[in-house]
Design a protein around this motif. Structure first.
Motif, PDB file in Angstrom:
ATOM      1  N   ALA A  59       0.843  -1.197   0.000  1.00 52.43           N
ATOM      2  CA  ALA A  59       0.000   0.000   0.000  1.00 52.43           C
ATOM      3  C   ALA A  59       0.880   1.250   0.000  1.00 52.43           C
ATOM      4  N   TRP A  60       1.964   1.160   0.737  1.00 51.04           N
ATOM      5  CA  TRP A  60       2.884   2.298   0.857  1.00 51.04           C
ATOM      6  C   TRP A  60       3.553   2.576  -0.495  1.00 51.04           C
ATOM      7  N   ILE A  61       4.083   1.513  -1.119  1.00 47.83           N
ATOM      8  CA  ILE A  61       4.738   1.652  -2.432  1.00 47.83           C
ATOM      9  C   ILE A  61       3.725   2.154  -3.465  1.00 47.83           C
ATOM     10  N   LEU A  62       2.511   1.563  -3.433  1.00 45.19           N
ATOM     11  CA  LEU A  62       1.501   1.943  -4.413  1.00 45.19           C
ATOM     12  C   LEU A  62       1.013   3.367  -4.191  1.00 45.19           C
ATOM     13  N   ASN A  63       1.001   3.768  -2.928  1.00 40.33           N
ATOM     14  CA  ASN A  63       0.610   5.136  -2.625  1.00 40.33           C
ATOM     15  C   ASN A  63       1.589   6.093  -3.304  1.00 40.33           C
ATOM     16  N   LYS A  64       2.874   5.723  -3.278  1.00 32.79           N
ATOM     17  CA  LYS A  64       3.899   6.532  -3.946  1.00 32.79           C
ATOM     18  C   LYS A  64       3.740   6.435  -5.469  1.00 32.79           C
ATOM     19  N   LEU A  65       3.613   5.202  -5.965  1.00 31.11           N
ATOM     20  CA  LEU A  65       3.514   4.999  -7.417  1.00 31.11           C
ATOM     21  C   LEU A  65       2.207   5.545  -7.976  1.00 31.11           C
ATOM     22  N   GLY A  66       1.126   5.403  -7.172  1.00 28.26           N
ATOM     23  CA  GLY A  66      -0.189   5.836  -7.632  1.00 28.26           C
ATOM     24  C   GLY A  66      -0.201   7.316  -7.960  1.00 28.26           C
ATOM     25  N   ARG A  67       0.717   8.066  -7.350  1.00 28.79           N
ATOM     26  CA  ARG A  67       0.777   9.506  -7.615  1.00 28.79           C
ATOM     27  C   ARG A  67       1.525   9.790  -8.909  1.00 28.79           C
ATOM     28  N   LYS A  68       2.291   8.782  -9.380  1.00 28.15           N
ATOM     29  CA  LYS A  68       3.014   8.996 -10.642  1.00 28.15           C
ATOM     30  C   LYS A  68       2.000   9.079 -11.772  1.00 28.15           C
ATOM     31  N   ARG A  69       2.284   9.953 -12.689  1.00 28.32           N
ATOM     32  CA  ARG A  69       1.353  10.127 -13.802  1.00 28.32           C
ATOM     33  C   ARG A  69       1.357   8.913 -14.734  1.00 28.32           C
ATOM     34  N   ASN A  71       1.805   7.136 -18.226  1.00 31.85           N
ATOM     35  CA  ASN A  71       2.766   7.471 -19.292  1.00 31.85           C
ATOM     36  C   ASN A  71       2.471   6.622 -20.525  1.00 31.85           C
ATOM     37  N   ASN A  72       3.323   6.740 -21.544  1.00 33.55           N
ATOM     38  CA  ASN A  72       3.055   6.020 -22.794  1.00 33.55           C
ATOM     39  C   ASN A  72       3.051   4.514 -22.610  1.00 33.55           C
ATOM     40  N   GLN A  73       3.776   4.054 -21.608  1.00 33.21           N
ATOM     41  CA  GLN A  73       3.841   2.615 -21.404  1.00 33.21           C
ATOM     42  C   GLN A  73       2.672   2.126 -20.542  1.00 33.21           C
ATOM     43  N   PHE A  74       2.432   2.847 -19.434  1.00 33.58           N
ATOM     44  CA  PHE A  74       1.305   2.503 -18.553  1.00 33.58           C
ATOM     45  C   PHE A  74       0.257   3.595 -18.704  1.00 33.58           C
ATOM     46  N   THR A  75      -0.592   3.455 -19.738  1.00 30.66           N
ATOM     47  CA  THR A  75      -1.478   4.568 -20.077  1.00 30.66           C
ATOM     48  C   THR A  75      -2.554   4.790 -19.017  1.00 30.66           C
ATOM     49  N   TYR A  76      -2.815   3.799 -18.176  1.00 28.74           N
ATOM     50  CA  TYR A  76      -3.793   3.995 -17.108  1.00 28.74           C
ATOM     51  C   TYR A  76      -3.106   4.347 -15.792  1.00 28.74           C
ATOM     52  N   GLY A  77      -1.789   4.550 -15.813  1.00 24.34           N
ATOM     53  CA  GLY A  77      -1.088   4.784 -14.555  1.00 24.34           C
ATOM     54  C   GLY A  77      -0.749   3.443 -13.893  1.00 24.34           C
ATOM     55  N   TYR A  78      -0.524   3.492 -12.585  1.00 17.73           N
ATOM     56  CA  TYR A  78       0.015   2.311 -11.903  1.00 17.73           C
ATOM     57  C   TYR A  78      -0.973   1.649 -10.948  1.00 17.73           C
ATOM     58  N   ARG A  79      -2.238   2.040 -11.033  1.00 18.74           N
ATOM     59  CA  ARG A  79      -3.196   1.543 -10.047  1.00 18.74           C
ATOM     60  C   ARG A  79      -3.333   0.030 -10.043  1.00 18.74           C
ATOM     61  N   ARG A  80      -3.189  -0.569 -11.209  1.00 15.92           N
ATOM     62  CA  ARG A  80      -3.454  -1.996 -11.321  1.00 15.92           C
ATOM     63  C   ARG A  80      -2.419  -2.843 -10.587  1.00 15.92           C
ATOM     64  N   LEU A  81      -1.297  -2.222 -10.255  1.00 15.39           N
ATOM     65  CA  LEU A  81      -0.260  -2.952  -9.514  1.00 15.39           C
ATOM     66  C   LEU A  81      -0.783  -3.482  -8.193  1.00 15.39           C
TER      67      LEU A  81
END
Length: 307
Positions: A59-69, A71-81
């Motif tokens: 949850a902690w890592i995803l909280n950090k990653l979830g804020r990342k925009r 991008n072209n590779q992960f067009t929906y962001g990182y929520r699915r992680l």
């Protein structure tokens, strides 16, 4: 507004980080304590805590990653992680639980007396650590924090059970209570894991978060002006919290730009209650071939026109 939002996000991250560190360090103490006090109940609790530590860490890592925009590779962001996180967590808990059962079940026939005073000391520590972590996270508003808060409360209850067994064992010679308690914990853990795995798998395979919403959204969209049909409606969830919807709306007439603008506003209003993170709506005019049907049915349509 924007600034305030970021601030609360950072707080969540900080809270999760603290709770993770606390829990993880404590889990290590527990495993050692479980071996030293010869208590399978503490080992079972340690597995449970390990699972919770992993949840917190993810949850902690995803909280950090979830804020990342996105991008072209992960067009929906990182929520699915988070789904991958839930899956890894489940695997760890299943392995851990199996190990505890292998340790505990033979002890039902051959109970070994655990060190009751050691159990009591660890239980008191456990109640304090998990209670503190739960208190820290209880200020949290995010779903992630709320879910983890529940886990931590479960842990507190688990430690209360260990404490009671420890106190009973000080006065009564019933060593079988220890493996019984550990098996009860483990069954509880496995039951929850299987339930969560089922939910994770559903989201993983892009099932609709709930069937009712699909029908409700379809009905809502069909009631809009000029809309005669809704098809190719896809509704799925990135992580159980952020949902995605795409749909084609078939119109009854070729509408002007002003009408089109009004229809789009009506669509926005209609979809507002569903709190969707991503929506894509295609408008199809009369006589237009559906883009997604095109590939399958072009040939078929040509023949129909020939007759």
């Amino acid at each position: 507004m924007g600034h305030h939002h970021d601030h609360s996000k950072d707080m969540a991250s900080e809270r999760l980080g603290w709770a993770f560190l606390l829990n993880f360090c404590f889990t290590i103490i527990e495993f050692i304590g479980g071996v030293l006090t010869n208590s399978t109940a503490i080992l079972a609790d340690a597995v449970h805590d390990l699972g919770d530590s992993l949840s917190l860490g993810m949850a902690w890592i995803l909280n950090k990653l979830g804020r990342k925009r996105a991008n072209n590779q992960f067009t929906y962001g990182y929520r699915r992680l988070s789904l991958a996180g839930a899956f890894i967590n489940a695997v760890v808990l299943i392995i851990g639980s199996t190990w505890v059962l292998v340790e505990a079940i033979p002890r039902l026939w051959n109970p070994q007396m655990p060190m009751a005073d050691g159990m009591i000391a660890l239980a008191v520590l456990g109640i304090a650590v998990n209670g503190f972590a739960a208190f820290k996270l209880s200020k949290g508003k995010s779903l992630n924090e709320r879910v983890i808060n529940w886990h931590l409360m479960e842990d507190v209850l688990g430690w209360v059970a260990v404490l009671i067994v420890g106190i009973v064992l000080l006065f009564v010679d019933w060593p079988i209570l220890d493996p019984l308690l550990s098996i009860a914990f483990t069954v509880f853990i496995l039951f929850n894991v299987i339930r969560n795995l089922h939910e994770t798998a559903r989201l993983f395979f892009q099932a609709a978060p709930d069937n009712g919403t699909v029908e409700a959204v379809t009905t809502t969209l069909k009631q809009l002006p000029n809309v005669v049909d809704v098809h190719h409606l896809h509704f799925w969830s990135l992580d159980g919290e952020h949902h995605v919807l795409t749909a084609h709306l078939v119109l009854d007439e070729d509408i002007e730009s002003e009408q089109r603008r009004l229809l789009k506003e009506a669509i926005d209003k209609a979809l507002l209650p569903y709190q969707l993170s991503h929506t894509t709506i295609e408008l199809e005019l009369p006589g237009e071939v559906c883009r997604d049907e095109g590939a399958h049915h072009d040939h078929h349509h040509d023949h129909e026109h020939d007759h």
